[in-house]
Write a protein that holds these residues in place. Structure first.
Motif, PDB file in Angstrom:
ATOM      1  N   GLN A  32      11.621 -29.882 -16.113  1.00  0.00           N
ATOM      2  CA  GLN A  32      10.173 -29.695 -16.215  1.00  0.00           C
ATOM      3  C   GLN A  32       9.699 -29.800 -17.661  1.00  0.00           C
ATOM      4  N   ALA A  33      10.445 -29.190 -18.579  1.00  0.00           N
ATOM      5  CA  ALA A  33      10.075 -29.253 -19.999  1.00  0.00           C
ATOM      6  C   ALA A  33      10.161 -30.684 -20.526  1.00  0.00           C
ATOM      7  N   ALA A  34      11.234 -31.386 -20.157  1.00  0.00           N
ATOM      8  CA  ALA A  34      11.402 -32.763 -20.624  1.00  0.00           C
ATOM      9  C   ALA A  34      10.342 -33.675 -20.020  1.00  0.00           C
ATOM     10  N   LEU A  35      10.008 -33.442 -18.760  1.00  0.00           N
ATOM     11  CA  LEU A  35       9.019 -34.283 -18.094  1.00  0.00           C
ATOM     12  C   LEU A  35       7.625 -34.087 -18.698  1.00  0.00           C
ATOM     13  N   GLU A  36       7.298 -32.867 -19.070  1.00  0.00           N
ATOM     14  CA  GLU A  36       6.002 -32.618 -19.721  1.00  0.00           C
ATOM     15  C   GLU A  36       5.874 -33.422 -21.011  1.00  0.00           C
ATOM     16  N   LEU A  37       6.964 -33.486 -21.780  1.00  0.00           N
ATOM     17  CA  LEU A  37       6.946 -34.265 -23.019  1.00  0.00           C
ATOM     18  C   LEU A  37       6.833 -35.763 -22.729  1.00  0.00           C
ATOM     19  N   ALA A  38       7.587 -36.218 -21.733  1.00  0.00           N
ATOM     20  CA  ALA A  38       7.552 -37.640 -21.378  1.00  0.00           C
ATOM     21  C   ALA A  38       6.167 -38.052 -20.899  1.00  0.00           C
ATOM     22  N   LEU A  39       5.543 -37.229 -20.077  1.00  0.00           N
ATOM     23  CA  LEU A  39       4.226 -37.559 -19.546  1.00  0.00           C
ATOM     24  C   LEU A  39       3.154 -37.481 -20.632  1.00  0.00           C
ATOM     25  N   ALA A  40       3.307 -36.544 -21.578  1.00  0.00           N
ATOM     26  CA  ALA A  40       2.362 -36.465 -22.697  1.00  0.00           C
ATOM     27  C   ALA A  40       2.426 -37.747 -23.534  1.00  0.00           C
ATOM     28  N   ASP A  41       3.631 -38.241 -23.790  1.00  0.00           N
ATOM     29  CA  ASP A  41       3.791 -39.500 -24.525  1.00  0.00           C
ATOM     30  C   ASP A  41       3.178 -40.660 -23.750  1.00  0.00           C
ATOM     31  N   TYR A  42       3.421 -40.672 -22.458  1.00  0.00           N
ATOM     32  CA  TYR A  42       2.890 -41.737 -21.599  1.00  0.00           C
ATOM     33  C   TYR A  42       1.361 -41.752 -21.665  1.00  0.00           C
TER      34      TYR A  42
END
Length: 416
Positions: free
Chosen positions: A367-377
């Motif tokens: 969940q933490a990694a996905l939040e960062l990935a989606l913010a970059d996206y």
């Protein structure tokens, strides 16, 4: 020490994941590369590791068993092989005769040979991915195959094309081959193909290499009331150790008795020991149910995270195997790149598959990694673009080589 001038990969692999990721170790659904970076595996080792990498129960039992078992035998006909054949035939009672090979590609090619020998006919009508062997690298999977095979014809999940091929090749078709893709094609599609196979008197071959031991107990066909003549199986049989199977009816497998299906490495008794232990753990720990439970949590995490980030996407499929569709191939590749950057190991197109090891720590980390990935996206991509019918058509063409008509004719299923 690594020789960085050497290459142990193929350029083909670059399409999914940069080869600069060189893995050193893995535990459960978490892997580490040679630089110490951690990745969360969305692929269950491409479906081969339903228990999770480096499973301690499996490893301990295999080590213990191999203290008393022989590693290699003079013949492939062994006690462990016979025991595993019995377990597979119990799981797939409609196809009780079982023959083992090493890889999923070996199994699918063997199924074709079996069908041809059983019927005396050369033509195979096929849809879906069946492996890397030449017979399955015809159009549309290869636009200019060096060895063109007129006896392999791809109907691309399109029932109109299939009917035309059956009519044009009347009396020459050995079998219809089909790979289930639960994300976009409903079980009714296979049910209709089964009806057409019976009507035209040809064998029905279903490629359950990916889904057979994870989608449901007894596989995709049994879950949806289809009785195939031949099923191919692989991923999940032996927890990543090379082993596959062709299971068929007594009638269909008469073709196996007349075909040459020799394989030196089936004398490796360890693969059958691993297969038996894997299936024992499946039964004891209710692994199919756990895969669905973990998969449901995985699917829900992606759905909620994408919605909260207001990123248009469609999460499609069953709990144990699903796909994520973005507005375009460009958006999809960008999404996969951001995921890889933040340690989420995936690709686009790509099927997401759970494994039994996924736990609370894994999901919190994801969940933490996905939040960062989606913010970059969000920062870099146009998030006003929507997932449309065209998005789905493009995805089906890229991922499954299906026609536009095949995709849209199943719209009521994937658009729910």
């Amino acid at each position: 020490m690594l020789n960085h001038g050497a290459s142990g990969h193929l350029a083909e692999w670059e399409r999914e994941t940069p080869s600069s990721i060189i893995f050193r170790s893995a535990n459960g659904a978490i892997a580490q590369d040679v630089d110490g970076k951690i990745y969360l595996d969305m692929t269950s080792c491409s479906g081969a590791s339903p228990l999770g990498s480096n499973n301690t129960v499996f490893k301990a039992r295999l080590a213990q068993a191999m203290e008393r078992e022989t590693d290699v035998l003079p013949s492939p006909v062994s006690e462990q092989r016979q025991i595993l054949a019995g377990k597979i035939s119990e799981m797939f009672p409609d196809t009780p005769r079982v023959f083992f090979l090493r890889t999923g590609s070996c199994a699918t090619e063997a199924a074709v040979r079996i069908a041809r020998h059983r019927t005396g006919r050369p033509v195979i009508l096929t849809a879906g991915f069946h492996g890397w062997h030449d017979i399955f690298q015809q159009r549309p999977w290869s636009h200019d195959p060096p060895a063109k095979d007129p006896h392999i014809q791809d109907y691309q999940y399109d029932l109109d094309i299939l009917e035309q091929q059956l009519t044009a090749n009347e009396g020459r078709v050995a079998g219809i081959f089909f790979t289930p893709e639960p994300s976009v094609f409903p079980p009714e599609l296979l049910q209709e193909i089964s009806r057409m196979a019976r009507q035209h008197g040809v064998l029905l071959i279903v490629d359950e290499v990916l889904c057979g031991l994870r989608y449901a107990k007894g596989g995709y066909c049994r879950k949806h009331g289809v009785a195939p003549d031949v099923i191919t199986l692989a991923k999940g049989i032996a927890q990543g150790i090379g082993l596959s199977a062709v299971a068929g009816t007594t009638d269909a497998m008469a073709g196996a008795d007349r075909a040459y299906l020799g394989n030196t490495y089936l004398r490796e008794n360890r693969a059958f020991v691993a297969g038996n232990l894997t299936q024992e753990i499946f039964a004891e720990a209710k692994i199919v149910e756990r895969l669905a439970e973990r998969g449901s949590a995985l699917k829900r995490l992606f759905q909620i995270s994408l919605e909260r980030s207001e990123i248009p996407a469609r999460v499609l499929g069953s709990d144990t195997m699903f796909d994520i569709v973005l507005p375009s191939q460009k958006h999809g590749r960008a999404f996969a790149q951001r995921c890889l950057k933040h340690g989420i190991y995936t690709s686009y197109p790509g099927t997401y598959m759970s494994n039994a090891s996924m736990d609370g720590t894994f999901f919190r980390t994801l969940q933490a990694a996905l939040e960062l990935a989606l913010a970059d996206y969000r920062k870099d991509e146009d998030i006003t673009a929507q997932v449309t019918d065209t998005s789905m058509v493009d995805y089906c063409a890229e991922a499954f080589h299906a026609t536009e008509k095949a995709c849209l004719s199943n719209r009521n299923y994937w658009a729910r």
